[in-house]
Design an enzyme around this catalytic site. Structure first.
Site, mmCIF file in Angstrom:
data_model
loop_
_atom_site.group_PDB
_atom_site.id
_atom_site.type_symbol
_atom_site.label_atom_id
_atom_site.label_comp_id
_atom_site.label_asym_id
_atom_site.label_seq_id
_atom_site.Cartn_x
_atom_site.Cartn_y
_atom_site.Cartn_z
ATOM 1 N N ASP A 111 0.798 -1.226 0.000
ATOM 2 C CA ASP A 111 0.000 0.000 0.000
ATOM 3 C C ASP A 111 0.832 1.278 0.000
ATOM 4 O O ASP A 111 1.959 1.322 0.485
ATOM 5 C CB ASP A 111 -0.972 0.018 1.185
ATOM 6 N N GLU A 169 -0.659 -2.285 5.140
ATOM 7 C CA GLU A 169 0.311 -2.236 6.237
ATOM 8 C C GLU A 169 0.234 -0.916 6.988
ATOM 9 O O GLU A 169 0.478 -0.867 8.191
ATOM 10 C CB GLU A 169 1.737 -2.438 5.697
#
Length: 425
Positions: A111, A169
């Site tokens: 991400d 994350e």
């Protein structure tokens, strides 16, 4: 003992533009210090191209749909068994060996961050307000590069190789969700796991690995102070929430220096203060939010206990109600298994000179790799990616960028590690 990592430099620039020529000027020589795997060297340009693709097309946590699709397509083209939508948009690639053995996993996060990029480069983000500002683009490219090299190893692997591409994350616990979805327990069960983080506080080519805690636990808190408002010129009969909040901020920030040993580490930061309506109105409510970072559970417990006591005392002293809402977030990332740290160091010694393998400082940033390491043994380490240590481009900043030479080094490390651990000799 491993030598210490280079000192952090904290020079900052509010805005800047970077050209490709500037990047070349800042590079220092790695000649004779790094030995890339020849199979990785052959696709070094492809790995850089993958990183630039990811950097140009970042997606926020929980929205990594296209990133997931791209990774799954690549893995399938290499011949891996692929499972998608694991714990969200997570992707798992599996390579089965012909002989029985352990299953080793390597993890990369996917991400981006809600940041407007200010790096002027051909691979600048095309998604306004979204940027890969923590190196996850590099993590994915490194693992895909290694995956391509290892894709032909099925016939000589002893065991199974599981590649985990993890979403969310950045604060959303994607690792925890993948674990809930069975990424570790589903056959073949993972026996050990490894991960890396590109690190702009280390020179490119350095491998920062240590036993014990390496990244902190990250908690959030919110304190709501409820008082009694009134006219700013008539304070009697009120309970001023703003005055109480000022005392609370001071009190909270004395917890660490006066309750935690100087030999331990902790950070408590009040990050937001919201309250009040007008200059001539005494506020009846204020909300504070902040973060706590620790390495040891006993230190974490002490901070929480003292925060509760400070809030209780404030309620009595200022005739207000101070309600603490404390949320434990990512646990501390800990390398608990010396054999697995040694496996990583053994692989690193084949790729870089020994003086480039350093013991990094513990950092107060957090990582949900911690959830994986709480379940199975393994090793998490920092891979140096700084373009220039005299002018660091910090993580989570709009000017973040990396020296792309780290990509082939990282891919070589993964290939070397898996060959040492899993290839029949």
């Amino acid at each position: 003992p491993l030598p210490s990592s280079p000192p952090h430099t904290h020079q900052r620039r509010a805005t800047r533009k970077r050209t490709m020529e500037e990047a070349k000027v800042k590079k220092h020589s790695l000649k004779g210090k790094v030995r890339l795997r020849p199979e990785v060297k052959a696709i070094e340009g492809e790995i850089a191209k993958l990183r630039r693709h990811f950097h140009k097309h970042p997606e926020l946590s929980l929205k990594e749909k296209e990133t997931s699709r791209f990774i799954a397509k690549e893995l399938k083209s290499y011949g891996y068994e692929v499972e998608t939508n694991v714990g969200g948009f997570g992707v798992v690639g599996l390579l089965r060996g012909k002989e029985k053995g352990k299953t080793i996993a390597i993890r990369a996060d996917m991400d981006g961050l809600p940041i407007l990029e200010q790096v002027e480069a051909e691979y600048k983000s095309v998604n306004p307000g979204v940027m890969h500002a923590c190196g996850h683009d590099g993590h994915m490219a490194i693992l895909l590069g290694a995956a391509k090299v290892m894709s032909t190893w099925g016939g000589k692997l002893k065991g199974c190789l599981k590649l985990i591409f993890q979403p969310a994350e950045e604060g959303f616990g994607g690792a925890k969700e993948m674990i809930k979805d069975g990424v570790l327990e589903k056959e073949p069960k993972v026996d050990e796991i490894y991960g890396l983080h590109l690190w702009n506080y280390q020179a490119v080519g350095t491998v920062g690995v240590r036993m014990g805690p390496i990244m902190a636990a990250s908690d959030r808190f919110c304190v709501e102070i409820k008082g009694r408002g009134g006219h700013g010129a008539v304070p009697d009969g009120t309970a001023d929430a703003i005055v109480a909040s000022a005392s609370l901020i001071s009190g909270l920030h004395t917890i660490v220096p006066r309750n935690i040993s100087p030999l331990d580490s902790a950070v408590l930061t009040v990050g937001t203060v919201n309250g009040g309506f007008a200059a001539n109105v005494i506020a009846d409510a204020v909300t504070l939010q902040g973060t706590v970072r620790t390495f040891e559970p006993r230190v974490q417990d002490t901070v929480i206990k003292r925060m509760c006591q400070v809030c209780s005392g404030l309620s009595t002293a200022f005739d207000v109600k101070a309600e603490l809402d404390y949320h434990k977030g990512y646990p501390c990332t800990v390398n608990r298994s010396k054999p697995h740290v040694d496996h990583l160091v053994s692989a690193a010694e084949k790729i870089v000179d020994k003086e480039l393998i350093i013991e990094p400082r513990q950092v107060m940033c957090s990582e949900d790799m911690s959830y994986f390491l709480d379940k199975v043994p393994g090793c998490f380490f920092f891979l140096g990616s700084a373009i220039d240590l005299d002018d660091i481009r910090p993580h989570h900043k709009s000017v973040f960028d990396i020296d792309e030479r780290c990509l082939a080094i990282g891919a070589s490390l993964w290939v070397e590690l898996i060959e040492q651990r899993m290839v029949k000799r």
